[in-house]
Design a protein around this motif. Sequence first.
Motif, PDB file in Angstrom:
ATOM      1  N   VAL A   1       0.924   9.519   6.940  1.00 43.19           N
ATOM      2  CA  VAL A   1       2.376   9.718   7.022  1.00 43.19           C
ATOM      3  C   VAL A   1       3.121   8.426   6.676  1.00 43.19           C
ATOM      4  CG1 VAL A   1       4.263  10.171   8.650  1.00 43.19           C
ATOM      5  CG2 VAL A   1       2.264  11.659   8.614  1.00 43.19           C
ATOM      6  N   ALA A   2       2.606   7.284   7.129  1.00 44.69           N
ATOM      7  CA  ALA A   2       3.252   6.001   6.821  1.00 44.69           C
ATOM      8  C   ALA A   2       3.247   5.738   5.319  1.00 44.69           C
ATOM      9  CB  ALA A   2       2.557   4.863   7.561  1.00 44.69           C
ATOM     10  N   SER A   3       2.115   5.983   4.659  1.00 50.59           N
ATOM     11  CA  SER A   3       2.090   5.765   3.210  1.00 50.59           C
ATOM     12  C   SER A   3       2.923   6.812   2.476  1.00 50.59           C
ATOM     13  CB  SER A   3       0.651   5.746   2.699  1.00 50.59           C
ATOM     14  OG  SER A   3       0.014   6.945   2.996  1.00 50.59           O
ATOM     15  N   THR A   4       3.026   8.013   3.019  1.00 49.12           N
ATOM     16  CA  THR A   4       3.897   9.034   2.440  1.00 49.12           C
ATOM     17  C   THR A   4       5.353   8.606   2.509  1.00 49.12           C
ATOM     18  OG1 THR A   4       2.371  10.815   2.998  1.00 49.12           O
ATOM     19  CG2 THR A   4       4.666  11.418   2.661  1.00 49.12           C
ATOM     20  N   LEU A   5       5.771   8.069   3.660  1.00 50.26           N
ATOM     21  CA  LEU A   5       7.155   7.599   3.792  1.00 50.26           C
ATOM     22  C   LEU A   5       7.441   6.462   2.821  1.00 50.26           C
ATOM     23  CD1 LEU A   5       7.647   7.691   7.671  1.00 50.26           C
ATOM     24  CD2 LEU A   5       8.465   9.322   5.983  1.00 50.26           C
ATOM     25  N   GLU A   6       6.458   5.604   2.612  1.00 50.96           N
ATOM     26  CA  GLU A   6       6.611   4.513   1.641  1.00 50.96           C
ATOM     27  C   GLU A   6       6.816   5.073   0.233  1.00 50.96           C
ATOM     28  OE1 GLU A   6       7.236   0.780   0.738  1.00 50.96           O
ATOM     29  OE2 GLU A   6       6.411   1.169   2.730  1.00 50.96           O
ATOM     30  N   LEU A   7       6.040   6.091  -0.137  1.00 48.81           N
ATOM     31  CA  LEU A   7       6.175   6.719  -1.456  1.00 48.81           C
ATOM     32  C   LEU A   7       7.513   7.437  -1.603  1.00 48.81           C
ATOM     33  CD1 LEU A   7       2.578   8.165  -1.896  1.00 48.81           C
ATOM     34  CD2 LEU A   7       3.641   6.376  -3.266  1.00 48.81           C
ATOM     35  N   VAL A   8       7.963   8.102  -0.541  1.00 47.34           N
ATOM     36  CA  VAL A   8       9.263   8.785  -0.589  1.00 47.34           C
ATOM     37  C   VAL A   8      10.377   7.769  -0.787  1.00 47.34           C
ATOM     38  CG1 VAL A   8      10.930  10.089   0.803  1.00 47.34           C
ATOM     39  CG2 VAL A   8       8.544  10.800   0.734  1.00 47.34           C
ATOM     40  N   ASN A   9      10.266   6.616  -0.130  1.00 47.35           N
ATOM     41  CA  ASN A   9      11.270   5.561  -0.294  1.00 47.35           C
ATOM     42  C   ASN A   9      11.275   5.041  -1.732  1.00 47.35           C
ATOM     43  OD1 ASN A   9      13.206   3.581   0.304  1.00 47.35           O
ATOM     44  ND2 ASN A   9      11.614   2.104   0.728  1.00 47.35           N
ATOM     45  N   LEU A  10      10.095   4.865  -2.326  1.00 50.30           N
ATOM     46  CA  LEU A  10      10.030   4.387  -3.705  1.00 50.30           C
ATOM     47  C   LEU A  10      10.610   5.397  -4.686  1.00 50.30           C
ATOM     48  CD1 LEU A  10       6.479   2.757  -3.776  1.00 50.30           C
ATOM     49  CD2 LEU A  10       8.678   1.587  -3.853  1.00 50.30           C
ATOM     50  N   ARG A  11      10.400   6.682  -4.425  1.00 57.53           N
ATOM     51  CA  ARG A  11      10.874   7.717  -5.354  1.00 57.53           C
ATOM     52  C   ARG A  11      12.351   8.002  -5.226  1.00 57.53           C
ATOM     53  NH1 ARG A  11       5.610  11.384  -4.841  1.00 57.53           N
ATOM     54  NH2 ARG A  11       4.302   9.992  -6.052  1.00 57.53           N
TER      55      ARG A  11
END
Length: 188
Positions: free
Chosen positions: A77-87
């Motif tokens: 979930v933490a890496s998913t949130l990081e990817l959502v922030n980048l996108r």
Amino acid sequence: MSEIKLFGKWDQSNIEVRDLGLKSVIHVDPTLAPHTCGRHEHKRFGKTKINIIERLANRVMRPGQNGGKKTLALNAVASTLELVNLRTGENPVQVFVRAIENAAPREEVTRISYGGVSYPQSVDASPQRRVDLALRFITDAARNSSFSSNKPFEECLADEIALAAAKDSKSYSVQKREEIERIAISAR
């Protein structure tokens, strides 16, 4: 004193829930690590007090071989949130809340038996069930899209959250919501 940020990165103090029906069920109070250790398990409607990010992690670790591995789910979930922030360039928690609002069906169908005959009847979905269904649709979409492809689960989950937040018709969770509501409209 420093602010409490989710995973040390994301501020949760200014998250806005636009859907008034879901405001009491989506819990976004600031927390450092979304892990309550089942504190609300035996209380009635206790899961409404759990942070929405922890509920996502609980849903991610649900089926099969990842069952019970909460650290693995929280890392995903933490890496998913990081990817959502980048996108998206926005606060990923706000994007996730918007995705839940867009993926939560307002109506659904139940079976009514009357005189030996059963027929479908449209009913309003409770706010807690709406959030449960939205979380299920989002995680199922990510699981299904990562199953037979080379994309990791985290990327698929980030894609689904971003698409659902934009209310894109390519989003599996938005399609499921529209399908359920369409069936409910025909059963009125």
